[in-house]
Design an enzyme around this catalytic site. Structure first.
Site, short mmCIF file in Angstrom:
data_model
loop_
_atom_site.label_atom_id
_atom_site.label_comp_id
_atom_site.label_asym_id
_atom_site.label_seq_id
_atom_site.Cartn_x
_atom_site.Cartn_y
_atom_site.Cartn_z
N GLU A 13 70.76 43.02 114.18
CA GLU A 13 71.02 41.62 113.88
C GLU A 13 72.40 41.26 114.42
O GLU A 13 73.41 41.86 114.02
CB GLU A 13 70.95 41.35 112.37
CG GLU A 13 69.57 41.50 111.77
CD GLU A 13 69.15 42.95 111.64
OE1 GLU A 13 70.02 43.80 111.34
OE2 GLU A 13 67.96 43.23 111.88
N LEU A 14 72.50 40.28 115.27
CA LEU A 14 73.73 39.95 115.97
C LEU A 14 74.86 39.62 114.99
O LEU A 14 74.73 38.72 114.15
CB LEU A 14 73.50 38.76 116.90
CG LEU A 14 74.70 38.30 117.73
CD1 LEU A 14 75.16 39.41 118.68
CD2 LEU A 14 74.36 37.04 118.52
N ASP A 15 75.97 40.37 115.11
CA ASP A 15 77.20 40.15 114.33
C ASP A 15 76.96 40.18 112.83
O ASP A 15 77.69 39.55 112.06
CB ASP A 15 77.86 38.83 114.73
CG ASP A 15 78.40 38.84 116.15
OD1 ASP A 15 78.81 39.91 116.62
OD2 ASP A 15 78.38 37.78 116.80
N GLU A 16 75.94 40.90 112.38
CA GLU A 16 75.64 41.00 110.96
C GLU A 16 75.88 42.40 110.42
O GLU A 16 75.58 42.68 109.25
CB GLU A 16 74.18 40.59 110.70
CG GLU A 16 73.88 39.12 110.96
CD GLU A 16 74.59 38.20 110.00
OE1 GLU A 16 74.80 38.60 108.84
OE2 GLU A 16 74.94 37.08 110.41
#
Length: 283
Positions: free
Chosen positions: A226-229
């Site tokens: 999950e992008l930047d999570e």
């Protein structure tokens, strides 16, 4: 005589009385000297217990550590690792055109500030080749054309697989897929400015100045699909002024990015990080 290089014990398990006593007793009976111990519980009543311990042990007794699994770890249902601090981790750095984070890591390795070896740098642009090779580190150019991103990512994964213990995104301006993360099979650390999600995309410093932003910051985190999570490792901020134009803000941002990333990488290489759900404990 004890070895000069400490061993590191990392433990997570259901919290209950007697854990530290059991670990200390096991080590004492084998002639170990505990030199550092840090612990934390997520909840004293039924939570998860975390322990990071450093100890020195006579070289001739190190083979007895295999008994730890049966004697201590199994009864307390531990997830555990013992790491020799003498073994330096192998870092693969991914970068694009910005050099501030990359050069900072290369410089810190040269000065002996990282308990690790940067074994390679890979980039989707050739711009940083001469800088990287000046430090004596192999440089690999893996371009990512718009029509061939999947093939480029596969080539990059083949390059890293089995050749590093951690990958560091030093302002690598490409999104990595879950398949890539699965293939390389090592933790990946990323750094980005603090303007997400308020100012995503291009020219964040210009838009931040237009809004009168007073704090410039950076976040280092583990990468997930999950992008930047991914779970946050470290963050920091510096103050900005109305006198700072977009260039000055970008310079402040670069300074805080490189220091935050360096701390996150150093802590990872010193085995100071334990993950709990989507958070990271820093010992």
């Amino acid at each position: 005589m004890p070895s000069s290089a400490p061993l590191r014990l990392l433990v997570s398990c259901p919290d209950r009385p007697g854990i530290i006593a059991a670990v200390a007793r096991f080590l004492h009976e084998r002639g170990a000297n505990i030199v550092r111990s840090d612990q934390h519980t997520s909840d004293p009543q039924g939570g998860t217990f975390f322990l990071r311990m450093e100890f020195v042990l006579p070289d001739e007794r190190r083979d007895l550590l295999e008994a730890f699994g049966l004697t201590v770890a199994a009864p307390y249902r531990m997830t555990w690792r013992i790491i020799d601090s003498h073994d330096r981790k192998r870092i693969a750095v991914l970068a694009s055109r910005a050099d501030h984070c990359l050069v900072d890591l290369l410089w810190r390795q040269r000065r002996g500030e990282l308990a690790a070896e940067i074994t390679m740098v890979a980039s989707n642009h050739p711009d940083l080749r001469s800088t990287v090779e000046w430090f004596g580190v192999p440089f690999h150019h893996v371009p990512t054309p718009a029509a061939g991103r999947a093939a480029a990512e596969a080539e990059l994964a083949d390059l890293l697989e089995g050749r590093c213990d951690v990958a560091v995104l030093a302002r690598y301006m490409q999104i990595l897929s879950g398949a890539f993360l699965d293939k390389i099979g090592v933790p990946v650390i990323n750094i980005h400015h603090s303007f997400l999600p308020s100012f995503p995309g291009a020219a964040p410093y210009q838009r931040a100045r237009a809004r009168g932003v007073k704090l410039i910051g950076a976040t280092a985190h583990y990468v997930t699909a999950e992008l930047d999570e991914g779970p946050i490792i470290e963050q920091d901020v510096v103050r900005a002024s109305h006198r700072d134009d977009a260039t000055a803000l970008a310079r402040l941002g670069a300074d805080v990015e490189r220091t935050v990333l360096a701390r996150a990488v150093r802590w990872h290489c010193e085995d100071r990080l334990l993950q709990h759900d989507n958070t990271v404990l820093v010992f």
